[in-house]
Design a protein around this motif. Structure first.
Motif, PDB file in Angstrom:
ATOM      1  N   ASP A 164       0.823  -1.209   0.000  1.00 12.99           N
ATOM      2  CA  ASP A 164       0.000   0.000   0.000  1.00 12.99           C
ATOM      3  C   ASP A 164       0.858   1.260   0.000  1.00 12.99           C
TER       4      ASP A 164
ATOM      5  N   ARG B  18       3.612   4.715  -3.709  1.00 13.67           N
ATOM      6  CA  ARG B  18       2.231   4.511  -4.147  1.00 13.67           C
ATOM      7  C   ARG B  18       1.455   5.836  -4.145  1.00 13.67           C
TER       8      ARG B  18
ATOM      9  N   TYR C 230       1.531   7.476  -7.503  1.00 17.67           N
ATOM     10  CA  TYR C 230       0.609   6.825  -8.441  1.00 17.67           C
ATOM     11  C   TYR C 230      -0.823   7.275  -8.166  1.00 17.67           C
ATOM     12  N   ASP C 231      -1.201   7.284  -6.884  1.00 16.39           N
ATOM     13  CA  ASP C 231      -2.569   7.663  -6.530  1.00 16.39           C
ATOM     14  C   ASP C 231      -2.886   9.086  -6.996  1.00 16.39           C
ATOM     15  N   SER C 232      -1.898   9.987  -6.878  1.00 17.31           N
ATOM     16  CA  SER C 232      -2.099  11.369  -7.330  1.00 17.31           C
ATOM     17  C   SER C 232      -2.321  11.425  -8.830  1.00 17.31           C
TER      18      SER C 232
ATOM     19  N   ALA D 245      -3.442   8.982 -10.656  1.00 12.62           N
ATOM     20  CA  ALA D 245      -4.722   8.339 -10.952  1.00 12.62           C
ATOM     21  C   ALA D 245      -5.870   9.334 -10.793  1.00 12.62           C
TER      22      ALA D 245
END
Length: 229
Positions: free
Chosen positions: A166, A189, A192-194, A196
């Motif tokens: 995570d 991660r 990546y979440d930003s 996305a």
């Protein structure tokens, strides 16, 4: 449904010829055991009747998991059919498929991969709900920021979904010639979440960069190098 046929092959070790059953397409909803065979490197694997050599037959394969809503077509590169020829033929096939679709039906989403390891990577990626274009954008960033470690001409950069957490993604470099796995690179991660979130707000940049069906940072960089961009 899954599709298989009997093919006569020649053993690369001793030259023995034998008829074997090989899969052209697998539907893992109706035959989930075929997914496990693919992941365990056992799909389209042959035991020679002459010398007992165990080897895999790499051939075009259509992977269909209705839950993912994506068809993945693996077309291996060969001496007779290289990357450009595969792309040209595949894009022509997609155009014919789209043209033949009824007006009230949407054509299925199709992805193209050129190696088995990229097929397995993509399956894991989609099963985990990851956005392939965003992952490839991350790979593009790693390639361009680490040209000495991650040279797209010599190495593939693969996401190891199973060993990712995570907190961070685990990428591994694979020598494109020897297929050997090497150095591990980690990527936060949160980054990546930003990205996305940015994709959800405005996907245009990602779609322009990776229009598909071959969504690959490495292939994009190789193409840019080929044309001197």
């Amino acid at each position: 449904m899954s599709i298989s046929r009997t093919i006569n092959i020649t053993c690369p070790g001793c030259g023995t010829q034998q008829d074997v059953r090989l899969y052209d397409a697998v539907n893992v909803k109706t035959e989930p055991e075929l997914r496990e065979a693919l992941m365990q490197n056992m799909l389209n694997r042959i035991q020679c009747a002459g010398c007992d050599l165990n080897f895999r037959v790499d051939k075009p394969l259509l992977y269909n998991d209705p839950k993912l809503g994506v068809l993945i077509h693996w077309v291996p590169e060969t001496a007779e059919m290289g990357r450009e020829a595969i792309l040209d033929e595949f894009e022509g096939s997609l155009e014919r498929m789209n043209a033949g679709m009824p007006a009230d039906q949407k054509a299925p989403s199709v992805r193209l991969v050129l190696t088995r390891v990229e097929l397995v990577e993509l399956i894991f990626m989609l099963e985990k709900g990851l956005n392939q274009r965003v992952v490839e954008y991350v790979k593009y960033s790693i390639y361009t920021r680490n040209p000495e470690k991650a040279n797209p001409k010599t190495h593939r950069l693969l996401l190891n979904v199973e060993d990712s957490t995570d907190e961070e993604f685990c990428f591994v470099l694979q020598n494109a010639e020897s297929q050997e796995l090497g150095q591990i690179l980690r990527y936060g991660r949160a980054a990546y979440d930003s990205m996305a979130v940015l994709y959800q707000e405005n996907a245009a940049e990602f779609l322009e960069m990776f229009p598909g069906p071959l969504i690959s940072a490495r292939e994009l960089l190789l193409e840019d190098a080929e044309f001197g961009l």
